[in-house]
Design a protein around this motif. Structure first.
Motif, mmCIF file in Angstrom:
data_model
loop_
_atom_site.group_PDB
_atom_site.id
_atom_site.type_symbol
_atom_site.label_atom_id
_atom_site.label_comp_id
_atom_site.label_asym_id
_atom_site.label_seq_id
_atom_site.Cartn_x
_atom_site.Cartn_y
_atom_site.Cartn_z
ATOM 1 N N GLU A 175 33.105 28.578 32.863
ATOM 2 C CA GLU A 175 34.521 28.934 32.836
ATOM 3 C C GLU A 175 35.385 27.729 33.186
ATOM 4 O OE1 GLU A 175 35.374 32.377 35.190
ATOM 5 O OE2 GLU A 175 33.583 33.429 34.500
ATOM 6 N N GLU A 176 36.685 27.898 33.021
ATOM 7 C CA GLU A 176 37.622 26.814 33.303
ATOM 8 C C GLU A 176 37.613 26.420 34.786
ATOM 9 O OE1 GLU A 176 42.416 26.086 33.093
ATOM 10 O OE2 GLU A 176 41.512 27.490 31.691
ATOM 11 N N GLU A 177 37.373 27.390 35.659
ATOM 12 C CA GLU A 177 37.415 27.145 37.106
ATOM 13 C C GLU A 177 36.019 26.977 37.698
ATOM 14 O OE1 GLU A 177 39.521 30.580 38.289
ATOM 15 O OE2 GLU A 177 41.411 29.891 37.452
ATOM 16 N N GLU A 178 35.106 26.342 36.962
ATOM 17 C CA GLU A 178 33.733 26.129 37.426
ATOM 18 C C GLU A 178 33.713 25.209 38.649
ATOM 19 O OE1 GLU A 178 30.479 25.517 34.484
ATOM 20 O OE2 GLU A 178 30.252 23.620 35.549
ATOM 21 N N VAL A 207 35.829 20.303 36.919
ATOM 22 C CA VAL A 207 36.798 19.952 35.883
ATOM 23 C C VAL A 207 36.929 18.437 35.839
ATOM 24 C CG1 VAL A 207 39.202 20.131 35.143
ATOM 25 C CG2 VAL A 207 38.061 22.108 36.141
ATOM 26 N N SER A 225 35.266 21.029 42.406
ATOM 27 C CA SER A 225 35.597 21.426 41.040
ATOM 28 C C SER A 225 34.838 20.530 40.070
ATOM 29 C CB SER A 225 37.094 21.289 40.814
ATOM 30 O OG SER A 225 37.398 21.535 39.467
#
Length: 82
Positions: free
Chosen positions: A16-19, A79, A77
């Protein structure tokens, strides 16, 4: 006595985006004592540095352990690291 147990890296919200990565740590008495001595020898400056850099604080006073046995966790994070 602080021993190096099986290191464990957990991934939250995988794909997911918030991995995020989660690493577990357990407090180590001799490391705490050593950091305390360093704080005294630097007149408190080391404490200020560890306050500004909480990851350094955890890594200097704790040893890696499994997430299940952790007393302290670091979450990072993922990201931008892919």
């Amino acid at each position: 006595f602080c021993s190096m147990e099986k290191e464990d890296l957990k991934v939250l919200n995988k794909g997911e985006e918030e991995e995020m990565e989660l690493q577990g740590y357990r407090l180590c008495r001799w490391r705490l004592a050593l950091v305390g001595l360093g704080v005294l020898c630097t007149g408190g400056f080391l404490l200020l540095v560890l306050y500004w850099m909480p990851e350094w604080c955890v890594k200097s006073t704790c040893t890696r352990t499994t997430a299940r046995d952790a007393e302290v966790v670091l979450m990072r994070s993922t990201v931008g690291s892919k």
